[in-house]
Write a protein that holds these residues in place. Structure first.
Motif, PDB file in Angstrom:
ATOM      1  N   MET B  84       0.671  -1.122  -0.111  1.00 54.32           N
ATOM      2  CA  MET B  84       0.186   0.078   0.052  1.00 54.32           C
ATOM      3  C   MET B  84       0.687   1.332  -0.083  1.00 54.32           C
ATOM      4  N   GLN B  92       4.545   7.611   5.434  1.00 58.79           N
ATOM      5  CA  GLN B  92       5.028   6.019   5.218  1.00 58.79           C
ATOM      6  C   GLN B  92       6.511   6.055   5.684  1.00 58.79           C
ATOM      7  N   LEU B  93       7.044   7.273   5.315  1.00 60.76           N
ATOM      8  CA  LEU B  93       8.616   7.279   5.799  1.00 60.76           C
ATOM      9  C   LEU B  93       8.917   7.837   7.014  1.00 60.76           C
ATOM     10  N   PHE B  94       9.161   6.609   7.956  1.00 64.68           N
ATOM     11  CA  PHE B  94       9.241   7.094   9.403  1.00 64.68           C
ATOM     12  C   PHE B  94      10.280   6.546  10.106  1.00 64.68           C
ATOM     13  N   PHE B  99      17.461   4.088   3.622  1.00 68.90           N
ATOM     14  CA  PHE B  99      17.735   2.686   3.601  1.00 68.90           C
ATOM     15  C   PHE B  99      17.099   1.901   4.659  1.00 68.90           C
ATOM     16  N   GLU B 100      17.083   2.433   5.953  1.00 66.75           N
ATOM     17  CA  GLU B 100      16.384   1.662   6.939  1.00 66.75           C
ATOM     18  C   GLU B 100      14.902   1.649   6.903  1.00 66.75           C
ATOM     19  N   ASP B 101      14.290   2.636   6.234  1.00 63.13           N
ATOM     20  CA  ASP B 101      13.010   2.818   5.715  1.00 63.13           C
ATOM     21  C   ASP B 101      12.459   1.727   4.782  1.00 63.13           C
ATOM     22  N   PHE B 104      12.660  -1.733   6.347  1.00 61.87           N
ATOM     23  CA  PHE B 104      11.549  -1.921   7.667  1.00 61.87           C
ATOM     24  C   PHE B 104      10.594  -3.173   7.350  1.00 61.87           C
ATOM     25  N   GLY B 105      10.077  -3.107   6.201  1.00 63.19           N
ATOM     26  CA  GLY B 105       9.042  -4.604   5.660  1.00 63.19           C
ATOM     27  C   GLY B 105       9.860  -5.678   5.852  1.00 63.19           C
ATOM     28  N   THR B 152       9.597   1.277  -0.637  1.00 62.34           N
ATOM     29  CA  THR B 152       9.382   0.755   0.657  1.00 62.34           C
ATOM     30  C   THR B 152       8.257  -0.237   0.556  1.00 62.34           C
ATOM     31  N   MET B 156       9.388  -5.533  -0.275  1.00 65.36           N
ATOM     32  CA  MET B 156       8.600  -6.629   0.293  1.00 65.36           C
ATOM     33  C   MET B 156       7.892  -7.786  -0.791  1.00 65.36           C
TER      34      MET B 156
END
Lengths: 270, 252
Positions: B84, B92-94, B99-101, B104-105, B152, B156
Motif C-alpha cells: 500500500m 509512510q517514511l518514518f 535505507f532503513e525505511d 523496515f518491511g 518501501t 516486500m
C-alpha cells in the motif's frame, strides 16, 4: 517564528555529523551513553557554590569535540539557544542570596552570583555533553543503546518518532501561522484566541497523522518492535573508554584538580 | 494464480459515528489488471482503500485478497500480498534513513541480513533512488519521497500494489516519470486518483465510486467518454480526451 523554524531545520546537521567516521563515532553507542551519564551525574552532584572544581570537567567535551571532528561553534550555538531556561532558573539567586562569599580587594561577591555562575557552568557542561553525544552517535544510535541497556521499547520508539515528526509538525504549525498572519493584518489582539484554536487543530491533525502512520507501519509488518540491522559489539576499546573517563570523572569529583594544579604552579613559580 | 486476485462481495462499511461510507460494493480484480478507482471527494475511495490493506474490516460482506479472505487472523498474509502506497509519503517514511525505511518491511518479515540488503538495493534501483539511501527521508523533495515510498513497498515484493493519489503534489515532469515507472510494474495495480489523465494512461479498467456505491465499472476509455455519467459523479472528461481548445483535435 521563522527563526525557531530555522533552528529546528538546522538540527538536520546533527544527523550529518553523526554519519562521520572517527574513532569517537566508531565507539559502541552504549559506551558513549554510559560515559555521558556518569559525566552528567558527577557534574550535577557538586555543591551549589562550586565553580573551580567544575572547570576541569571541560576536558571531556573538548576532547570529544577535537577527536570526533565536531564543529564547536555549532554546539555552542545550540547551547545558547536553550540557555534562557538555565538563566531563568538561576537569575534570582543574586537577589535572594546576598551573603558575601568571596572578597577580592574591596569587592565582595554575594553567594547568589557564585551559585548563578555554578548553574551556568553546569548547564553548559551537561547540555554540551548531551549534544556531543547526539552529534557523534546519532539519535538512532542513542535509542538503540538505550534499548540494549534495558529501557523499554515504548520509550525508545517514542523518542525516535518524536525526532522524526518534529520537523513535519513544526512545518505544519508554521504553515498555519503563516496563513493566519496573511489574514490578520495588523490586528494582534485576536491572536491568543486564534492560537488556541490552532493548537487544538494541530493536535487533532497530529492524532490523525499518527493513525495513518500506524496503518502504514502495520502494512509493513510492524508488531511493536522497530527492527534494526545494526548489531552492537562491545570491544575492549569501548570498555577502556567508559572505565577511563568514568574513573577520571570520579577523581575530579573527589579532588579539585584545578585548585591542585593552581597551587602546584604557584609553588613551582615561587 | 489466485494470489493476485481481489474480490469484494457486497461490501458495507459504517464508521463508528454512523456514517455509511460504503454501501454494497462488489468487484473482482484479477491478476495483472490495472484498475483506477475514481470518484468525487467523500465518495468512499479512501475508505475502500483502507479495506484493501486490512486497516478497516468490512461491517458486512466479504473481501478476498489473494488466497485469503480478510479477517483479523489473515492480516499478516494480506499485508504481504498487498503493498500500500499512502497519499502522504511523510506518513509512510518514518525511519531515520531511506535505507532503513525501505528495509523496515523486509526486516519485519524476518529475512536474513544479506537478503534484506539485496531487496533494498533492488527496490531503490527500480525507482531510481539508490543514491539517496543514506539520506534522512524528511530532507527529500516531494517526488523523491513518493518514489522512496513506492520502494518501501516494492522491497516486500507484494503481488498487488494499491496506491492512493500517487500523482498528487508532483510537478508535471515528475508526474510523467512516475506514470512511466508505474507503467513498467507487472503487479496487479489499484490506483485511487483524481488524475483522470493518469487513469487513462495507466489503467485499462476504471471503477467509478459515487456515494459509497459503484456507479460504473468498465474500460477506462469508454467510461471517460460518457459525459452524462461523469457529470453525475462530479467528474470531468480527462483533458486528453477533450477537444483541444486551440486546434480542435483530440490528442488520443
Amino acid at each position: 517564528m521563522a527563526d525557531i523554524g530555522a533552528h529546528f531545520i538546522e538540527i538536520g546537521l546533527m544527523d550529518r555529523l553523526a554519519t562521520k567516521d572517527t574513532a569517537i563515532h566508531r565507539l559502541d553507542p552504549r559506551a558513549k551513553l554510559l560515559t555521558t551519564l556518569v559525566f552528567v551525574a558527577t557534574v550535577v552532584s557538586f555543591g551549589k557554590y562550586e565553580v573551580s572544581a567544575l572547570l576541569s570537567f571541560f576536558v571531556y567535551p573538548i576532547a570529544l569535540i577535537a577527536r570526533g571532528d565536531i564543529p564547536a561553534r555549532y554546539i555552542l550555538k545550540k547551547i545558547i539557544l536553550v540557555a534562557p531556561f538555565a538563566i531563568l532558573v538561576g537569575v534570582f539567586n543574586p537577589f535572594l542570596d546576598r551573603e558575601p562569599l568571596l572578597t577580592i580587594g574591596d569587592w565582595s561577591i554575594a553567594g547568589g552570583w557564585i551559585s548563578l555562575l555554578s548553574i551556568l557552568v553546569r548547564f553548559i557542561l551537561t547540555v554540551g555533553a548531551a549534544l556531543i553525544l547526539l552529534a557523534c552517535t546519532g539519535i538512532n544510535g542513542v535509542c538503540l543503546a538505550l534499548e540494549k541497556l534495558g529501557v523499554p521499547r515504548v520509550f525508545t520508539a517514542q523518542l525516535l518518532f518524536m525526532y522524526r515528526y518534529l520537523f513535519v509538525i513544526m512545518e505544519e504549525g508554521m504553515r498555519m501561522v503563516r496563513a493566519k498572519r496573511c489574514r490578520s493584518f495588523s490586528k494582534q489582539d485576536t491572536g491568543m484566541k486564534a492560537f488556541g484554536h490552532m493548537l487544538g487543530h494541530l493536535l487533532l491533525r497530529s492524532l490523525d497523522r499518527a493513525q495513518r502512520i500506524h496503518s502504514a507501519m502495520s502494512c509493513r509488518g510492524f508488531d511493536g518492535h522497530i527492527p534494526s540491522m545494526k548489531q552492537l559489539r562491545l570491544t575492549s576499546g569501548d570498555v577502556a573508554f567508559v572505565a577511563g573517563w568514568s574513573g577520571l570523572f570520579i577523581i575530579m569529583r573527589l579532588y579539585n584538580i584545578s585548585q591542585l594544579l593552581g597551587s602546584f604552579i604557584t609553588e613551582v613559580i615561587s | 494464480m489466485s494470489h493476485h486476485i481481489i474480490e469484494a462481495e457486497d461490501l458495507h462499511y459504517k464508521y463508528p459515528d454512523g456514517t455509511s461510507a460504503i454501501q454494497g460494493v462488489s468487484f473482482r480484480i484479477t491478476h495483472g489488471e490495472s484498475v483506477a478507482i475514481v470518484g468525487e471527494n467523500g465518495a468512499g475511495k479512501s475508505t475502500l482503500l483502507l479495506h484493501l490493506n486490512g486497516y478497516l474490516l468490512p461491517t458486512e460482506g466479504a473481501l478476498r485478497i489473494g488466497d485469503y479472505s480478510l479477517t483479523k487472523e489473515t492480516l499478516n498474509e494480506v499485508h504481504r500480498t498487498v503493498g500500500m502506497v499512502f497519499q502522504d509519503p511523510d506518513d509512510q517514511l518514518f525511519m531515520p534513513t531511506v535505507f532503513e525505511d525501505v528495509a523496515f518491511g523486509p526486516m519485519n518479515l524476518g529475512f536474513p541480513a544479506d537478503e534484506i540488503k539485496k531487496r533494498v538495493y533492488d527496490a531503490l534501483e527500480t525507482v531510481g533512488m539508490l543514491h539517496l539511501k543514506d539520506r534522512p527521508p524528511f530532507k527529500l523533495s516531494a517526488g523523491e519521497k513518493r518514489a522512496v515510498a513506492i520502494a518501501t513497498v516494492l522491497s516486500m515484493s507484494p503481488n498487488i500494489l494499491v496506491m492512493d493519489e500517487p500523482s498528487s503534489h508532483l510537478d508535471p515532469k515528475t508526474r510523467r516519470k512516475l506514470i512511466a515507472l508505474l507503467g513498467t510494474f507487472k503487479h496487479t495495480k489499484i490506483i485511487a486518483t483524481h488524475d483522470l489523465d493518469m487513469a487513462v494512461d495507466l489503467c485499462e479498467r476504471t471503477l467509478i465510486i459515487h456515494k459509497g456505491k459503484i456507479a460504473a465499472d468498465g474500460p477506462t476509455r469508454e467510461l471517460m467518454q460518457d459525459e452524462e455519467l461523469l457529470e453525475q459523479c462530479s467528474l470531468e472528461k480527462p483533458l486528453k480526451l477533450q477537444c483541444c481548445s486551440l486546434c480542435g483535435k483530440v490528442s488520443v
